[in-house]
Design a protein around this motif. Structure first.
Motif, mmCIF file in Angstrom:
data_model
loop_
_atom_site.group_PDB
_atom_site.id
_atom_site.type_symbol
_atom_site.label_atom_id
_atom_site.label_comp_id
_atom_site.label_asym_id
_atom_site.label_seq_id
_atom_site.Cartn_x
_atom_site.Cartn_y
_atom_site.Cartn_z
ATOM 1 N N ARG A 1 0.822 -1.217 0.000
ATOM 2 C CA ARG A 1 0.000 0.000 0.000
ATOM 3 C C ARG A 1 0.853 1.262 0.000
ATOM 4 N NH1 ARG A 1 -1.252 2.095 5.306
ATOM 5 N NH2 ARG A 1 -0.391 0.727 6.895
ATOM 6 N N THR A 2 2.033 1.222 0.635
ATOM 7 C CA THR A 2 2.922 2.378 0.608
ATOM 8 C C THR A 2 3.471 2.600 -0.794
ATOM 9 O OG1 THR A 2 3.545 1.940 2.902
ATOM 10 C CG2 THR A 2 4.968 3.407 1.649
ATOM 11 N N TYR A 3 3.878 1.530 -1.440
ATOM 12 C CA TYR A 3 4.442 1.621 -2.795
ATOM 13 C C TYR A 3 3.396 2.113 -3.802
ATOM 14 C CZ TYR A 3 6.558 0.190 -7.205
ATOM 15 O OH TYR A 3 7.043 0.175 -8.486
ATOM 16 N N LEU A 4 2.167 1.623 -3.673
ATOM 17 C CA LEU A 4 1.123 1.973 -4.631
ATOM 18 C C LEU A 4 0.318 3.208 -4.225
ATOM 19 C CD1 LEU A 4 -0.155 -1.603 -5.454
ATOM 20 C CD2 LEU A 4 1.340 -0.171 -6.834
ATOM 21 N N GLY A 5 0.458 3.638 -2.985
ATOM 22 C CA GLY A 5 -0.232 4.839 -2.532
ATOM 23 C C GLY A 5 -1.721 4.649 -2.311
ATOM 24 N N ILE A 6 -2.096 3.512 -1.743
ATOM 25 C CA ILE A 6 -3.516 3.272 -1.458
ATOM 26 C C ILE A 6 -3.701 3.088 0.051
ATOM 27 C CG2 ILE A 6 -4.083 2.313 -3.717
ATOM 28 C CD1 ILE A 6 -3.799 -0.460 -2.538
ATOM 29 N N ARG A 7 -4.919 3.301 0.517
ATOM 30 C CA ARG A 7 -5.226 3.185 1.936
ATOM 31 C C ARG A 7 -5.347 1.723 2.364
ATOM 32 N NH1 ARG A 7 -9.586 5.776 0.330
ATOM 33 N NH2 ARG A 7 -10.917 4.464 1.594
ATOM 34 N N GLN A 8 -5.103 1.478 3.648
ATOM 35 C CA GLN A 8 -5.195 0.126 4.211
ATOM 36 C C GLN A 8 -6.606 -0.427 4.056
ATOM 37 O OE1 GLN A 8 -3.016 -2.122 5.445
ATOM 38 N NE2 GLN A 8 -4.739 -3.494 5.731
ATOM 39 N N GLU A 9 -7.630 0.409 4.318
ATOM 40 C CA GLU A 9 -9.015 -0.048 4.226
ATOM 41 C C GLU A 9 -9.345 -0.524 2.818
ATOM 42 O OE1 GLU A 9 -8.410 3.311 5.093
ATOM 43 O OE2 GLU A 9 -8.202 2.855 7.216
ATOM 44 N N LEU A 10 -8.836 0.196 1.843
ATOM 45 C CA LEU A 10 -9.093 -0.146 0.446
ATOM 46 C C LEU A 10 -8.442 -1.483 0.081
ATOM 47 C CD1 LEU A 10 -10.463 1.023 -2.065
ATOM 48 C CD2 LEU A 10 -8.327 2.151 -2.614
ATOM 49 N N LEU A 11 -7.203 -1.649 0.480
ATOM 50 C CA LEU A 11 -6.502 -2.903 0.195
ATOM 51 C C LEU A 11 -7.177 -4.074 0.903
ATOM 52 C CD1 LEU A 11 -4.157 -4.404 -1.108
ATOM 53 C CD2 LEU A 11 -2.737 -3.747 0.836
ATOM 54 N N SER A 12 -7.595 -3.865 2.136
ATOM 55 C CA SER A 12 -8.279 -4.931 2.880
ATOM 56 C C SER A 12 -9.584 -5.318 2.203
ATOM 57 C CB SER A 12 -8.563 -4.478 4.306
ATOM 58 O OG SER A 12 -7.366 -4.231 4.988
ATOM 59 N N ARG A 13 -10.340 -4.319 1.740
ATOM 60 C CA ARG A 13 -11.615 -4.604 1.085
ATOM 61 C C ARG A 13 -11.394 -5.366 -0.220
ATOM 62 N NH1 ARG A 13 -14.267 0.454 -0.236
ATOM 63 N NH2 ARG A 13 -13.527 0.171 -2.353
ATOM 64 N N TRP A 14 -10.386 -4.970 -0.997
ATOM 65 C CA TRP A 14 -10.095 -5.673 -2.245
ATOM 66 C C TRP A 14 -9.735 -7.127 -1.970
ATOM 67 C CZ3 TRP A 14 -6.371 -1.680 -4.951
ATOM 68 C CH2 TRP A 14 -7.107 -0.575 -5.361
ATOM 69 N N CYS A 15 -8.879 -7.354 -0.973
ATOM 70 C CA CYS A 15 -8.467 -8.720 -0.640
ATOM 71 C C CYS A 15 -9.662 -9.549 -0.178
ATOM 72 C CB CYS A 15 -7.388 -8.706 0.435
ATOM 73 S SG CYS A 15 -5.797 -8.080 -0.139
#
Length: 98
Positions: free
Chosen positions: A30-44
């Motif tokens: 998420r740091t490398y791609l610049g996305i929020r933790q909540e967003l990454l968690s929801r996608w997963c």
């Protein structure tokens, strides 16, 4: 000041999940791609629950033909019940007047 909502392509979301699944930490991804933790968690979570139908876009789920048929039949049932209820009321009104 209104911020513009970011939109991500399905391929980007899948690539992000593959990075997480390959062993990279979620913090690193998420740091490398610049996305929020909540967003990454929801996608997963969405990809894990339904990998083939995930990320269909604009909140429209990808449904199987059986699921589409069930939705169509439920709508037809609701319509028929509404018509039945209207006819029952009409019969009771006309039978009181007669």
């Amino acid at each position: 000041m209104k911020t513009e909502r970011r939109h991500y392509e399905k391929s980007f979301k899948i690539m992000t999940i593959e990075l997480v699944n390959s062993g990279k930490s979620t913090l690193e991804v998420r740091t490398y791609l610049g996305i929020r933790q909540e967003l990454l968690s929801r996608w997963c979570r969405e990809f894990k629950s339904n990998s083939t139908g995930s990320f269909s876009g604009n909140g429209n789920p990808n449904l199987t033909p059986e699921q589409k048929e069930i939705i169509r039949l439920k709508k037809a049932l609701r319509d028929a019940e509404l018509e039945r209820d209207i006819l029952k009321k009409a019969v009771s009104i006309f039978s009181k007047n007669g």
